[in-house]
Design a protein around this motif. Sequence first.
Motif, short mmCIF file in Angstrom:
data_model
loop_
_atom_site.label_atom_id
_atom_site.label_comp_id
_atom_site.label_asym_id
_atom_site.label_seq_id
_atom_site.Cartn_x
_atom_site.Cartn_y
_atom_site.Cartn_z
N TYR A 67 -21.12 -21.43 -2.85
CA TYR A 67 -22.24 -21.88 -1.86
C TYR A 67 -23.03 -23.32 -2.09
O TYR A 67 -22.39 -24.04 -3.10
N THR A 87 -28.18 -11.87 -7.00
CA THR A 87 -27.73 -12.75 -7.83
C THR A 87 -26.21 -12.37 -7.77
O THR A 87 -25.84 -11.29 -7.62
N GLU A 88 -25.24 -13.12 -8.54
CA GLU A 88 -23.98 -12.97 -8.51
C GLU A 88 -23.28 -13.62 -9.72
O GLU A 88 -23.76 -14.58 -10.52
N SER A 137 -22.70 -17.79 -9.44
CA SER A 137 -22.25 -17.72 -8.06
C SER A 137 -21.22 -18.75 -7.76
O SER A 137 -21.01 -19.59 -8.51
N GLY A 159 -20.73 -11.01 -4.35
CA GLY A 159 -20.09 -11.84 -3.36
C GLY A 159 -18.93 -11.19 -2.84
O GLY A 159 -18.24 -10.23 -3.71
N LEU A 162 -29.70 -18.30 -6.51
CA LEU A 162 -29.03 -17.11 -6.76
C LEU A 162 -28.99 -17.09 -8.45
O LEU A 162 -29.32 -16.18 -8.96
N ASP A 163 -28.42 -18.18 -8.84
CA ASP A 163 -28.30 -18.60 -10.42
C ASP A 163 -29.43 -18.37 -11.28
O ASP A 163 -29.59 -17.83 -12.20
N ALA A 171 -27.08 -21.76 -4.34
CA ALA A 171 -26.38 -21.39 -5.81
C ALA A 171 -27.38 -21.53 -6.83
O ALA A 171 -27.79 -20.46 -7.54
#
Length: 336
Positions: A252, A285-286, A249, A61, A260-261, A257
């Motif tokens: 979002y 992912t973040e 994340s 991100g 991504l998570d 989220a």
Amino acid sequence: MSEIRKPAVAGMFYPGNPEKLQEQISALFRKVGAPDGKGIGDAPGGAGDMQRSAGAPFQGGAATPAQGNAGVVQENVGDMQRSADAPFQRNVAEPAQDSGNTLQGIIAPHAGYMYSGLTASYAYKPLAEKKFTKVIILSPSHREYFGGISIYDGDAWETPLGKVNLAKAVADKMIKGGAPALMKSKAGHRDEHGVEVHLPFLQHIYGNDFEFVPVVMGDQTVINAEALTRALLEVMDDDTLVVASSDLSHFYTKDAANELDSVFARRVVQYDAEGLQNDLAVGKTEACGAGLVIAMMKAMKRAGVRNSKLLHRSDSGDVSGDYSSVVGYLSASFYN
């Protein structure tokens, strides 16, 4: 004269009153494993923190400013590359029982206790079963950018629960093993919450009868992560716990989220640091502390630590009720 780092976020991320702080942690620990476990507390701390992406290929991100509340910033995720897999199981409603005398490391979030305290408690409550004399806390730098990795140059840190001395001999070994990336410095530590919020959990369990090493990773590059892995391998033993401090994340929608998570959680369960590194590089992912999580996972595996376990997942929307912009949290353990 001793040089003591004073608390920077007491009264914001967690209660500044020692009695209220102990009460809040006790209440969080009682909720571990409860079917209705939600974040609780009276500290108004932020749901998330700033994501720093400069020089940090681990993060998917863009940098975002620190926020005191969830639901302030939204980002467009329409162009982000997604995982083709179904979302990983989000909530793990059972206490950690695999630690015992074999626990070596944990991942825990660092937002305000009212948001991420319950998820962190799933990692911390089992520590009562094992006395660690030394703790290494790894955090990203949220307030200032600097190259390399900074180990606090001082004598102790203070919270409302008292002072914890630094493990200077451990710090020296880490610097030797991770040179030239690791250094003794105040850089990154002055107002950093990513280390500080973990100390009261440890003090609640051990009092002040342990030493610790505060480590802040400024530039989360692959090279620096490898240096941190080498540094950890110099000092890991049965009396030392490694804590990787990271949220997931940021900002979002809840559904985005979770997608991504889930990728991050799956890689932790698979104990796959290389796969996580690849997913982060392409935006699947973040995590604000992705580089230090990867460094810890690689160190654990190289040291012969055999198992990983997802303990709990949540997001700030579980507390705020705002699902339009959330911050994700995860806790996990690494053990034999």
